[in-house]
Scaffold this motif. Structure first.
Motif, short mmCIF file in Angstrom:
data_model
loop_
_atom_site.label_atom_id
_atom_site.label_comp_id
_atom_site.label_asym_id
_atom_site.label_seq_id
_atom_site.Cartn_x
_atom_site.Cartn_y
_atom_site.Cartn_z
N THR A 56 0.78 -0.93 0.00
CA THR A 56 0.24 0.13 -0.51
C THR A 56 0.81 0.86 0.11
O THR A 56 0.41 2.04 -0.64
CB THR A 56 -1.09 0.61 1.37
N ALA A 206 -3.24 6.44 -1.64
CA ALA A 206 -2.93 5.09 -0.85
C ALA A 206 -4.73 4.54 -0.36
O ALA A 206 -4.71 3.48 0.40
CB ALA A 206 -2.35 5.58 0.88
N THR A 207 -5.40 5.23 -0.54
CA THR A 207 -6.75 4.62 -0.53
C THR A 207 -7.25 4.79 -1.81
O THR A 207 -8.00 4.37 -1.01
CB THR A 207 -7.68 5.92 0.65
N VAL A 212 -6.82 -0.86 -7.97
CA VAL A 212 -5.91 -1.20 -7.21
C VAL A 212 -7.11 -3.05 -7.63
O VAL A 212 -6.75 -3.79 -7.82
CB VAL A 212 -5.65 -1.33 -5.77
N THR A 222 -1.84 -6.32 -3.82
CA THR A 222 -3.00 -5.55 -3.41
C THR A 222 -2.79 -4.43 -1.50
O THR A 222 -2.07 -4.35 -1.12
CB THR A 222 -3.63 -6.91 -2.33
N THR A 223 -3.90 -3.65 -1.51
CA THR A 223 -3.71 -2.99 -1.04
C THR A 223 -4.51 -2.88 0.42
O THR A 223 -5.33 -3.82 0.33
CB THR A 223 -4.12 -1.48 -1.37
N LEU A 224 -4.57 -2.29 1.10
CA LEU A 224 -5.28 -2.08 2.53
C LEU A 224 -7.27 -2.66 2.61
O LEU A 224 -7.84 -3.14 2.73
CB LEU A 224 -5.12 -1.38 3.64
N GLU A 225 -7.49 -1.16 1.58
CA GLU A 225 -9.23 -1.18 0.93
C GLU A 225 -9.36 -2.54 0.46
O GLU A 225 -10.42 -3.36 0.62
CB GLU A 225 -9.01 -0.30 0.19
N GLN A 248 -6.12 0.60 8.59
CA GLN A 248 -7.01 1.28 7.50
C GLN A 248 -6.74 3.19 7.92
O GLN A 248 -6.33 3.79 8.15
CB GLN A 248 -7.47 0.68 6.52
#
Length: 537
Positions: A56, A206-207, A212, A222-225, A248
Protein backbone atom coordinates in the motif's frame (compact mmCIF):
# COMPACT_ATOMS: atom_id res chain seq x y z
CA UNK A 1 -28.06 40.71 10.76
CA UNK A 2 -30.09 37.51 10.99
CA UNK A 3 -33.10 37.45 13.26
CA UNK A 4 -32.97 35.35 16.41
CA UNK A 5 -35.37 32.84 14.84
CA UNK A 6 -33.17 32.52 11.74
CA UNK A 7 -30.11 32.01 13.91
CA UNK A 8 -31.91 29.35 15.93
CA UNK A 9 -33.04 27.51 12.79
CA UNK A 10 -29.52 27.67 11.37
CA UNK A 11 -27.94 26.28 14.53
CA UNK A 12 -30.57 23.52 14.67
CA UNK A 13 -29.87 22.56 11.05
CA UNK A 14 -26.14 22.43 11.75
CA UNK A 15 -26.68 20.33 14.86
CA UNK A 16 -28.82 17.89 12.89
CA UNK A 17 -26.13 17.55 10.20
CA UNK A 18 -23.45 17.12 12.84
CA UNK A 19 -25.49 14.46 14.62
CA UNK A 20 -26.35 12.50 11.46
CA UNK A 21 -22.83 12.52 10.02
CA UNK A 22 -21.23 11.88 13.39
CA UNK A 23 -23.44 8.89 14.11
CA UNK A 24 -23.06 7.48 10.61
CA UNK A 25 -19.27 7.54 10.92
CA UNK A 26 -18.73 6.80 14.61
CA UNK A 27 -21.20 3.90 14.90
CA UNK A 28 -19.43 1.66 12.35
CA UNK A 29 -16.04 2.75 13.71
CA UNK A 30 -17.16 1.77 17.22
CA UNK A 31 -18.43 -1.54 15.83
CA UNK A 32 -15.00 -2.21 14.36
CA UNK A 33 -13.32 -1.44 17.67
CA UNK A 34 -15.73 -3.57 19.72
CA UNK A 35 -15.41 -6.56 17.42
CA UNK A 36 -11.65 -6.36 17.14
CA UNK A 37 -10.23 -9.88 17.51
CA UNK A 38 -8.17 -10.99 20.49
CA UNK A 39 -4.45 -10.72 19.99
CA UNK A 40 -4.94 -7.75 17.68
CA UNK A 41 -1.36 -6.60 18.11
CA UNK A 42 0.03 -9.93 16.95
CA UNK A 43 -2.39 -10.11 14.01
CA UNK A 44 -1.57 -6.57 12.92
CA UNK A 45 2.05 -7.45 12.47
CA UNK A 46 1.85 -10.88 10.90
CA UNK A 47 3.60 -11.46 7.58
CA UNK A 48 0.42 -11.17 5.48
CA UNK A 49 -0.67 -7.85 6.96
CA UNK A 50 2.80 -6.37 6.80
CA UNK A 51 3.12 -7.34 3.14
CA UNK A 52 -0.20 -5.59 2.33
CA UNK A 53 0.84 -2.51 4.30
CA UNK A 54 4.22 -2.41 2.54
CA UNK A 55 2.60 -2.67 -0.89
CA UNK A 56 0.00 0.00 0.00
CA UNK A 57 2.73 2.44 0.98
CA UNK A 58 5.07 1.39 -1.86
CA UNK A 59 2.55 1.95 -4.64
CA UNK A 60 1.41 5.23 -3.05
CA UNK A 61 4.98 6.55 -2.78
CA UNK A 62 5.92 5.48 -6.31
CA UNK A 63 2.66 6.79 -7.78
CA UNK A 64 3.09 10.14 -6.05
CA UNK A 65 6.74 10.42 -7.10
CA UNK A 66 6.01 9.60 -10.74
CA UNK A 67 2.93 11.84 -10.93
CA UNK A 68 4.75 14.85 -9.50
CA UNK A 69 8.00 14.22 -11.37
CA UNK A 70 6.28 13.90 -14.76
CA UNK A 71 3.96 16.83 -14.06
CA UNK A 72 6.88 19.26 -13.59
CA UNK A 73 7.98 19.41 -17.26
CA UNK A 74 4.34 19.49 -18.39
CA UNK A 75 3.55 22.48 -16.18
CA UNK A 76 6.78 24.26 -17.16
CA UNK A 77 6.13 23.74 -20.87
CA UNK A 78 2.51 24.91 -20.67
CA UNK A 79 3.58 27.94 -18.65
CA UNK A 80 6.28 28.89 -21.17
CA UNK A 81 3.94 28.41 -24.16
CA UNK A 82 1.24 30.80 -22.98
CA UNK A 83 -0.03 31.43 -26.51
CA UNK A 84 -0.70 28.62 -28.95
CA UNK A 85 -3.86 27.27 -30.62
CA UNK A 86 -5.65 24.70 -28.51
CA UNK A 87 -3.83 25.46 -25.26
CA UNK A 88 -7.05 26.04 -23.32
CA UNK A 89 -8.45 22.72 -24.60
CA UNK A 90 -5.36 20.84 -23.45
CA UNK A 91 -5.77 22.38 -19.99
CA UNK A 92 -9.45 21.44 -20.02
CA UNK A 93 -8.49 17.92 -21.08
CA UNK A 94 -6.44 17.67 -17.89
CA UNK A 95 -9.63 18.18 -15.88
CA UNK A 96 -11.36 15.16 -17.47
CA UNK A 97 -9.54 12.37 -15.54
CA UNK A 98 -10.35 14.13 -12.24
CA UNK A 99 -14.07 13.84 -12.99
CA UNK A 100 -14.00 10.54 -14.87
CA UNK A 101 -15.37 7.45 -13.08
CA UNK A 102 -12.33 5.43 -12.07
CA UNK A 103 -13.64 2.19 -13.53
CA UNK A 104 -14.09 3.80 -16.96
CA UNK A 105 -10.56 5.19 -16.84
CA UNK A 106 -9.24 1.74 -15.98
CA UNK A 107 -10.99 0.23 -19.00
CA UNK A 108 -9.52 2.94 -21.23
CA UNK A 109 -6.02 2.18 -19.94
CA UNK A 110 -6.56 -1.54 -20.56
CA UNK A 111 -7.50 -0.65 -24.14
CA UNK A 112 -4.12 1.05 -24.60
CA UNK A 113 -1.73 -0.91 -22.36
CA UNK A 114 -3.56 -4.26 -22.05
CA UNK A 115 -2.55 -7.56 -23.62
CA UNK A 116 -4.61 -6.75 -26.73
CA UNK A 117 -4.08 -3.01 -26.37
CA UNK A 118 -2.76 -0.51 -28.86
CA UNK A 119 0.74 -0.29 -27.37
CA UNK A 120 1.28 -4.04 -27.28
CA UNK A 121 0.01 -4.35 -30.84
CA UNK A 122 2.55 -1.79 -32.00
CA UNK A 123 5.40 -3.39 -30.05
CA UNK A 124 4.43 -6.88 -31.20
CA UNK A 125 4.52 -5.72 -34.81
CA UNK A 126 8.06 -4.49 -34.07
CA UNK A 127 9.14 -8.00 -33.05
CA UNK A 128 8.40 -8.02 -29.30
CA UNK A 129 5.82 -10.36 -27.77
CA UNK A 130 3.49 -8.90 -25.08
CA UNK A 131 6.18 -6.57 -23.73
CA UNK A 132 3.87 -4.49 -21.48
CA UNK A 133 1.54 -5.75 -18.74
CA UNK A 134 -1.16 -3.48 -17.37
CA UNK A 135 -1.72 -5.71 -14.35
CA UNK A 136 0.17 -5.71 -11.08
CA UNK A 137 2.29 -2.86 -9.77
CA UNK A 138 3.06 -1.53 -13.26
CA UNK A 139 -0.60 -1.14 -14.15
CA UNK A 140 -1.43 0.49 -10.82
CA UNK A 141 1.35 3.03 -11.32
CA UNK A 142 0.26 3.81 -14.89
CA UNK A 143 -3.35 4.27 -13.76
CA UNK A 144 -2.45 6.48 -10.81
CA UNK A 145 -0.23 8.65 -13.01
CA UNK A 146 -3.07 8.93 -15.55
CA UNK A 147 -5.46 10.24 -12.90
CA UNK A 148 -3.03 12.30 -10.80
CA UNK A 149 -0.53 13.79 -13.25
CA UNK A 150 -3.19 16.21 -14.61
CA UNK A 151 -4.05 17.28 -11.05
CA UNK A 152 -0.41 17.96 -10.19
CA UNK A 153 0.23 19.74 -13.51
CA UNK A 154 -2.78 22.05 -13.11
CA UNK A 155 -1.76 22.95 -9.56
CA UNK A 156 1.81 23.68 -10.62
CA UNK A 157 0.63 25.66 -13.65
CA UNK A 158 -1.60 27.74 -11.39
CA UNK A 159 1.38 28.45 -9.14
CA UNK A 160 3.48 29.59 -12.09
CA UNK A 161 0.70 31.73 -13.50
CA UNK A 162 0.23 33.48 -10.17
CA UNK A 163 3.70 34.99 -10.49
CA UNK A 164 3.43 38.72 -11.30
CA UNK A 165 4.22 39.76 -14.91
CA UNK A 166 7.06 41.91 -13.62
CA UNK A 167 8.93 38.75 -12.71
CA UNK A 168 9.29 37.71 -16.33
CA UNK A 169 10.20 41.21 -17.52
CA UNK A 170 12.88 41.42 -14.85
CA UNK A 171 14.32 38.00 -15.70
CA UNK A 172 14.44 38.98 -19.38
CA UNK A 173 16.14 42.30 -18.66
CA UNK A 174 18.75 40.48 -16.57
CA UNK A 175 19.37 38.03 -19.41
CA UNK A 176 18.78 34.96 -17.28
CA UNK A 177 19.40 31.63 -18.98
CA UNK A 178 16.82 28.85 -18.99
CA UNK A 179 18.54 27.16 -16.04
CA UNK A 180 18.81 30.42 -14.08
CA UNK A 181 15.14 31.19 -14.76
CA UNK A 182 14.19 27.78 -13.43
CA UNK A 183 16.49 28.09 -10.43
CA UNK A 184 15.51 31.58 -9.27
CA UNK A 185 11.95 32.01 -10.57
CA UNK A 186 10.17 28.76 -11.44
CA UNK A 187 11.61 26.45 -8.77
CA UNK A 188 10.45 28.62 -5.81
CA UNK A 189 6.94 28.83 -7.31
CA UNK A 190 6.83 25.06 -7.77
CA UNK A 191 8.26 24.45 -4.31
CA UNK A 192 5.30 26.29 -2.79
CA UNK A 193 2.83 23.98 -4.57
CA UNK A 194 4.52 20.56 -4.74
CA UNK A 195 4.34 19.58 -1.02
CA UNK A 196 0.57 20.10 -0.83
CA UNK A 197 -0.02 18.50 -4.23
CA UNK A 198 2.17 15.52 -3.37
CA UNK A 199 0.42 15.03 -0.04
CA UNK A 200 -3.00 15.11 -1.67
CA UNK A 201 -1.93 12.65 -4.38
CA UNK A 202 -0.37 10.34 -1.78
CA UNK A 203 -3.66 10.33 0.13
CA UNK A 204 -5.61 9.48 -3.02
CA UNK A 205 -3.21 6.67 -3.94
CA UNK A 206 -3.01 5.21 -0.43
CA UNK A 207 -6.81 4.93 -0.29
CA UNK A 208 -7.22 3.80 -3.91
CA UNK A 209 -9.69 0.94 -4.28
CA UNK A 210 -11.18 0.54 -7.75
CA UNK A 211 -7.90 0.81 -9.67
CA UNK A 212 -6.18 -1.75 -7.46
CA UNK A 213 -9.22 -4.05 -7.58
CA UNK A 214 -9.28 -4.00 -11.39
CA UNK A 215 -5.55 -3.83 -12.15
CA UNK A 216 -3.96 -5.38 -9.07
CA UNK A 217 -3.66 -8.79 -10.58
CA UNK A 218 -3.52 -10.91 -7.43
CA UNK A 219 -2.41 -11.15 -3.78
CA UNK A 220 1.03 -9.73 -4.57
CA UNK A 221 -0.57 -6.41 -5.59
CA UNK A 222 -3.22 -5.80 -2.93
CA UNK A 223 -3.79 -2.70 -0.82
CA UNK A 224 -5.50 -2.48 2.55
CA UNK A 225 -8.88 -1.45 1.14
CA UNK A 226 -8.90 -4.27 -1.41
CA UNK A 227 -7.84 -6.73 1.30
CA UNK A 228 -10.78 -5.59 3.45
CA UNK A 229 -13.12 -6.19 0.53
CA UNK A 230 -11.65 -9.63 -0.14
CA UNK A 231 -11.85 -10.61 3.54
CA UNK A 232 -15.60 -9.97 3.61
CA UNK A 233 -16.63 -10.71 0.04
CA UNK A 234 -14.67 -13.89 -0.67
CA UNK A 235 -13.16 -15.24 2.56
CA UNK A 236 -15.97 -14.07 4.87
CA UNK A 237 -13.44 -13.47 7.62
CA UNK A 238 -14.91 -10.55 9.65
CA UNK A 239 -12.13 -10.55 12.30
CA UNK A 240 -9.46 -10.04 9.66
CA UNK A 241 -11.59 -7.42 7.92
CA UNK A 242 -11.95 -5.57 11.22
CA UNK A 243 -8.22 -5.69 11.85
CA UNK A 244 -7.43 -4.40 8.37
CA UNK A 245 -10.09 -1.67 8.65
CA UNK A 246 -8.59 -0.41 11.91
CA UNK A 247 -5.17 -0.38 10.29
CA UNK A 248 -6.61 1.58 7.34
CA UNK A 249 -8.13 4.17 9.71
CA UNK A 250 -4.80 4.54 11.51
CA UNK A 251 -2.98 4.97 8.19
CA UNK A 252 -5.38 7.61 6.86
CA UNK A 253 -5.25 9.47 10.19
CA UNK A 254 -1.46 9.63 10.00
CA UNK A 255 -1.61 10.85 6.40
CA UNK A 256 -4.19 13.53 7.27
CA UNK A 257 -2.01 14.74 10.14
CA UNK A 258 0.89 14.93 7.73
CA UNK A 259 -1.21 16.86 5.20
CA UNK A 260 -2.06 19.36 7.93
CA UNK A 261 1.57 20.45 7.96
CA UNK A 262 1.41 21.59 4.35
CA UNK A 263 -0.23 24.74 3.11
CA UNK A 264 -3.74 24.30 1.79
CA UNK A 265 -3.73 23.94 -1.98
CA UNK A 266 -6.52 25.35 -4.11
CA UNK A 267 -7.53 22.58 -6.49
CA UNK A 268 -9.87 24.83 -8.38
CA UNK A 269 -7.09 27.20 -9.30
CA UNK A 270 -6.02 25.29 -12.37
CA UNK A 271 -4.59 27.31 -15.22
CA UNK A 272 -7.28 29.01 -17.28
CA UNK A 273 -5.16 30.41 -20.11
CA UNK A 274 -4.52 33.81 -18.51
CA UNK A 275 -0.74 33.36 -18.27
CA UNK A 276 1.37 36.56 -18.36
CA UNK A 277 3.59 37.25 -21.34
CA UNK A 278 6.96 35.55 -21.07
CA UNK A 279 10.19 36.31 -22.88
CA UNK A 280 12.16 33.09 -22.23
CA UNK A 281 12.22 29.77 -24.10
CA UNK A 282 12.18 31.30 -27.59
CA UNK A 283 15.12 29.34 -28.99
CA UNK A 284 14.33 26.38 -31.32
CA UNK A 285 15.60 23.75 -28.85
CA UNK A 286 13.30 24.97 -26.06
CA UNK A 287 10.38 25.20 -28.48
CA UNK A 288 10.98 21.64 -29.72
CA UNK A 289 11.26 20.31 -26.13
CA UNK A 290 8.07 22.04 -24.95
CA UNK A 291 6.19 20.83 -28.03
CA UNK A 292 7.30 17.25 -27.43
CA UNK A 293 6.36 17.33 -23.73
CA UNK A 294 2.91 18.81 -24.37
CA UNK A 295 2.27 16.36 -27.22
CA UNK A 296 3.25 13.30 -25.16
CA UNK A 297 1.17 14.43 -22.18
CA UNK A 298 -1.83 15.07 -24.42
CA UNK A 299 -1.53 11.64 -26.06
CA UNK A 300 -1.14 9.94 -22.66
CA UNK A 301 -4.44 11.47 -21.54
CA UNK A 302 -6.31 11.40 -24.84
CA UNK A 303 -5.60 7.85 -26.04
CA UNK A 304 -7.35 6.03 -23.13
CA UNK A 305 -10.34 8.35 -23.50
CA UNK A 306 -10.45 7.68 -27.24
CA UNK A 307 -10.11 3.96 -26.54
CA UNK A 308 -13.24 4.09 -24.38
CA UNK A 309 -15.21 5.74 -27.16
CA UNK A 310 -13.93 3.44 -29.94
CA UNK A 311 -14.28 0.20 -27.95
CA UNK A 312 -17.68 1.17 -26.61
CA UNK A 313 -18.93 2.13 -30.07
CA UNK A 314 -17.89 -1.28 -31.41
CA UNK A 315 -20.05 -3.02 -28.82
CA UNK A 316 -23.66 -3.84 -29.54
CA UNK A 317 -25.07 -0.79 -27.80
CA UNK A 318 -28.62 -1.48 -28.92
CA UNK A 319 -28.58 -4.92 -27.30
CA UNK A 320 -26.96 -3.60 -24.12
CA UNK A 321 -29.50 -0.83 -23.67
CA UNK A 322 -32.43 -3.22 -24.08
CA UNK A 323 -31.06 -5.81 -21.64
CA UNK A 324 -33.22 -6.17 -18.48
CA UNK A 325 -30.00 -6.25 -16.43
CA UNK A 326 -28.96 -2.86 -17.82
CA UNK A 327 -32.35 -1.27 -17.25
CA UNK A 328 -32.46 -2.52 -13.67
CA UNK A 329 -28.87 -1.43 -12.99
CA UNK A 330 -29.47 2.01 -14.53
CA UNK A 331 -32.64 2.52 -12.48
CA UNK A 332 -30.86 1.43 -9.29
CA UNK A 333 -27.86 3.65 -10.01
CA UNK A 334 -29.96 6.72 -10.78
CA UNK A 335 -32.14 6.18 -7.69
CA UNK A 336 -29.11 5.83 -5.42
CA UNK A 337 -27.35 8.76 -7.10
CA UNK A 338 -30.33 11.10 -6.74
CA UNK A 339 -30.85 10.08 -3.11
CA UNK A 340 -27.16 10.55 -2.33
CA UNK A 341 -27.02 13.94 -4.04
CA UNK A 342 -30.13 15.26 -2.27
CA UNK A 343 -28.87 13.97 1.08
CA UNK A 344 -25.50 15.62 0.50
CA UNK A 345 -27.21 18.91 -0.37
CA UNK A 346 -29.30 18.75 2.81
CA UNK A 347 -26.25 18.10 4.99
CA UNK A 348 -24.25 20.84 3.29
CA UNK A 349 -27.17 23.26 3.66
CA UNK A 350 -27.39 22.56 7.39
CA UNK A 351 -23.65 23.08 7.85
CA UNK A 352 -23.61 26.30 5.84
CA UNK A 353 -26.65 27.75 7.63
CA UNK A 354 -25.17 26.99 11.03
CA UNK A 355 -21.77 28.48 10.20
CA UNK A 356 -23.48 31.56 8.78
CA UNK A 357 -25.59 31.94 11.94
CA UNK A 358 -22.49 31.66 14.15
CA UNK A 359 -20.51 34.12 12.03
CA UNK A 360 -23.43 36.59 12.17
CA UNK A 361 -23.23 36.84 15.96
CA UNK A 362 -21.23 39.73 17.30
CA UNK A 363 -20.15 37.86 20.42
CA UNK A 364 -19.29 34.18 20.06
CA UNK A 365 -18.85 31.91 23.03
CA UNK A 366 -16.20 29.21 23.17
CA UNK A 367 -18.92 26.61 22.67
CA UNK A 368 -20.13 28.23 19.45
CA UNK A 369 -16.56 28.56 18.17
CA UNK A 370 -15.96 24.87 18.87
CA UNK A 371 -19.28 24.04 17.17
CA UNK A 372 -18.23 26.00 14.07
CA UNK A 373 -14.88 24.19 13.99
CA UNK A 374 -16.62 20.82 14.27
CA UNK A 375 -18.92 21.73 11.38
CA UNK A 376 -15.95 22.80 9.26
CA UNK A 377 -14.25 19.41 9.71
CA UNK A 378 -17.35 17.30 9.05
CA UNK A 379 -16.68 16.89 5.35
CA UNK A 380 -13.21 15.50 6.11
CA UNK A 381 -14.56 12.48 7.99
CA UNK A 382 -14.98 10.52 4.76
CA UNK A 383 -11.22 10.92 4.25
CA UNK A 384 -10.48 9.56 7.71
CA UNK A 385 -12.85 6.59 7.33
CA UNK A 386 -12.88 5.50 3.65
CA UNK A 387 -16.05 4.05 2.07
CA UNK A 388 -14.91 0.42 2.24
CA UNK A 389 -14.17 0.81 5.96
CA UNK A 390 -17.57 2.43 6.55
CA UNK A 391 -19.24 -0.37 4.66
CA UNK A 392 -17.38 -2.96 6.74
CA UNK A 393 -18.49 -1.35 10.00
CA UNK A 394 -22.11 -1.12 8.92
CA UNK A 395 -21.97 -4.71 7.67
CA UNK A 396 -21.01 -5.81 11.18
CA UNK A 397 -23.69 -3.65 12.77
CA UNK A 398 -26.57 -4.78 10.57
CA UNK A 399 -25.70 -8.46 10.18
CA UNK A 400 -27.33 -9.53 13.52
CA UNK A 401 -30.64 -7.91 12.50
CA UNK A 402 -31.22 -9.64 9.17
CA UNK A 403 -30.10 -9.65 5.57
CA UNK A 404 -27.55 -6.92 4.93
CA UNK A 405 -28.70 -6.63 1.32
CA UNK A 406 -32.07 -5.28 2.52
CA UNK A 407 -30.36 -2.18 3.91
CA UNK A 408 -27.68 -1.98 1.22
CA UNK A 409 -29.28 0.69 -1.05
CA UNK A 410 -29.68 3.10 1.87
CA UNK A 411 -26.12 2.47 3.07
CA UNK A 412 -24.65 2.97 -0.41
CA UNK A 413 -26.62 6.21 -0.86
CA UNK A 414 -25.47 7.51 2.54
CA UNK A 415 -21.81 6.61 1.88
CA UNK A 416 -21.94 8.26 -1.55
CA UNK A 417 -23.52 11.35 0.03
CA UNK A 418 -20.56 11.62 2.40
CA UNK A 419 -18.16 11.16 -0.50
CA UNK A 420 -19.82 14.02 -2.38
CA UNK A 421 -20.06 16.32 0.64
CA UNK A 422 -16.60 17.96 0.28
CA UNK A 423 -17.37 18.90 -3.34
CA UNK A 424 -20.88 20.09 -2.55
CA UNK A 425 -19.52 22.27 0.25
CA UNK A 426 -16.88 23.68 -2.07
CA UNK A 427 -19.52 24.67 -4.63
CA UNK A 428 -22.27 25.90 -2.31
CA UNK A 429 -20.52 27.65 0.58
CA UNK A 430 -18.86 30.45 -1.46
CA UNK A 431 -22.03 30.89 -3.52
CA UNK A 432 -24.21 31.17 -0.41
CA UNK A 433 -21.80 33.59 1.29
CA UNK A 434 -21.73 35.84 -1.79
CA UNK A 435 -25.51 35.65 -2.23
CA UNK A 436 -26.23 36.48 1.42
CA UNK A 437 -23.78 39.39 1.37
CA UNK A 438 -25.51 40.84 -1.70
CA UNK A 439 -29.13 40.36 -0.64
CA UNK A 440 -29.19 40.54 3.17
CA UNK A 441 -29.73 44.29 3.50
CA UNK A 442 -32.24 44.44 0.65
CA UNK A 443 -34.28 41.59 2.13
CA UNK A 444 -34.25 43.23 5.56
CA UNK A 445 -35.26 46.63 4.18
CA UNK A 446 -38.17 45.09 2.25
CA UNK A 447 -39.20 42.92 5.17
CA UNK A 448 -38.99 39.74 3.09
CA UNK A 449 -38.38 36.50 4.97
CA UNK A 450 -39.35 32.87 5.25
CA UNK A 451 -40.91 31.19 2.22
CA UNK A 452 -41.19 34.48 0.34
CA UNK A 453 -37.46 35.11 0.59
CA UNK A 454 -36.72 31.56 -0.50
CA UNK A 455 -39.02 31.86 -3.52
CA UNK A 456 -38.22 35.40 -4.64
CA UNK A 457 -34.58 35.91 -3.66
CA UNK A 458 -32.72 32.75 -2.59
CA UNK A 459 -33.96 30.33 -5.26
CA UNK A 460 -33.22 32.59 -8.28
CA UNK A 461 -29.80 33.50 -6.88
CA UNK A 462 -28.71 30.01 -5.82
CA UNK A 463 -30.41 27.89 -8.46
CA UNK A 464 -27.33 27.45 -10.63
CA UNK A 465 -24.86 26.43 -7.90
CA UNK A 466 -27.49 24.10 -6.46
CA UNK A 467 -27.98 22.37 -9.80
CA UNK A 468 -24.22 22.24 -10.30
CA UNK A 469 -23.64 20.60 -6.91
CA UNK A 470 -26.58 18.21 -7.44
CA UNK A 471 -25.48 17.07 -10.90
CA UNK A 472 -21.83 16.63 -9.96
CA UNK A 473 -22.76 14.72 -6.80
CA UNK A 474 -24.98 12.44 -8.87
CA UNK A 475 -22.18 11.87 -11.38
CA UNK A 476 -19.78 11.00 -8.55
CA UNK A 477 -22.26 8.51 -7.08
CA UNK A 478 -23.06 6.98 -10.48
CA UNK A 479 -19.41 6.18 -11.15
CA UNK A 480 -18.57 4.82 -7.70
CA UNK A 481 -17.68 1.17 -7.24
CA UNK A 482 -16.23 1.29 -3.72
CA UNK A 483 -19.48 1.58 -1.76
CA UNK A 484 -21.34 -1.06 -3.77
CA UNK A 485 -18.45 -3.53 -3.87
CA UNK A 486 -19.32 -5.01 -0.47
CA UNK A 487 -23.07 -5.19 -1.07
CA UNK A 488 -23.43 -5.81 -4.80
CA UNK A 489 -25.45 -8.90 -5.77
CA UNK A 490 -27.96 -10.14 -8.29
CA UNK A 491 -30.63 -8.25 -6.34
CA UNK A 492 -28.58 -5.05 -6.10
CA UNK A 493 -26.67 -4.17 -9.25
CA UNK A 494 -25.49 -0.71 -10.20
CA UNK A 495 -23.94 0.26 -13.52
CA UNK A 496 -20.33 0.18 -12.18
CA UNK A 497 -20.98 -3.20 -10.56
CA UNK A 498 -22.51 -4.51 -13.81
CA UNK A 499 -19.43 -3.32 -15.74
CA UNK A 500 -17.09 -4.92 -13.21
CA UNK A 501 -19.07 -8.19 -13.35
CA UNK A 502 -18.89 -8.28 -17.15
CA UNK A 503 -15.17 -7.54 -16.99
CA UNK A 504 -14.64 -10.31 -14.43
CA UNK A 505 -16.45 -12.82 -16.65
CA UNK A 506 -14.25 -11.82 -19.64
CA UNK A 507 -17.16 -10.19 -21.49
CA UNK A 508 -14.99 -7.22 -22.31
CA UNK A 509 -17.06 -5.99 -25.26
CA UNK A 510 -20.10 -5.67 -23.01
CA UNK A 511 -17.98 -3.95 -20.37
CA UNK A 512 -16.66 -1.47 -22.95
CA UNK A 513 -20.14 -0.66 -24.22
CA UNK A 514 -21.56 -0.24 -20.72
CA UNK A 515 -18.59 1.95 -19.78
CA UNK A 516 -19.29 4.23 -22.73
CA UNK A 517 -22.96 4.51 -21.75
CA UNK A 518 -22.04 5.29 -18.13
CA UNK A 519 -19.49 7.84 -19.26
CA UNK A 520 -22.05 9.58 -21.48
CA UNK A 521 -24.55 9.70 -18.61
CA UNK A 522 -21.94 11.23 -16.27
CA UNK A 523 -20.90 13.69 -18.99
CA UNK A 524 -24.53 14.76 -19.53
CA UNK A 525 -24.99 15.30 -15.79
CA UNK A 526 -21.80 17.33 -15.61
CA UNK A 527 -22.82 19.41 -18.62
CA UNK A 528 -26.28 20.04 -17.15
CA UNK A 529 -24.66 21.24 -13.95
CA UNK A 530 -22.57 23.80 -15.77
CA UNK A 531 -25.36 25.20 -17.98
CA UNK A 532 -25.32 28.96 -17.62
CA UNK A 533 -21.81 29.04 -16.16
CA UNK A 534 -19.39 30.85 -18.43
CA UNK A 535 -15.80 29.76 -18.04
CA UNK A 536 -13.36 32.60 -17.63
CA UNK A 537 -10.96 33.03 -20.45
Amino acid sequence: MLTRAEQTRGLAAGAASLLLIGLFVTLPTAALLMTAPDGLGQTLFDAYTLSILRFTLLQAVLSTFLSVLLAVPVALSLARRSRFPGRIWIIRLMAVPMGLPVLIGALGLIGIFGRQGLLNDLLTSAGLRNPVSIYGLTGILIAHVFFNLPLAARLMLAGLERLPPETWRLSASLGLSSWSTFRFVERPALAAVIPGAAGLIFMLCATSFTLVLVLGGGPAATTLEVAIYQSLRFDFDPPRAVMLALLQIALTAIILLGLGRFATTDRSAGGEGRAPKRFDGRDPAALAWDTLVILLATLFLLLPLASIVVSGWRADLGRLITMPAFRQAALTSLSIALTAALLSLLMAGGIIKARSAIADRRHQSKHLAAFSTALATLSSLVLLVPPVVLGTGWFLLIRPFGQVTSFAPFLIAAINALMALPFVMRVLEPAVETHVARTRRLSASLGIGGISRLRLIDWPGLRRPLFMALSFAMALSLGDLGAVALFGSNDLTTLPWLIYSRLGSYRTHDADGLALILGVICLILTALGTVGHKEKQ
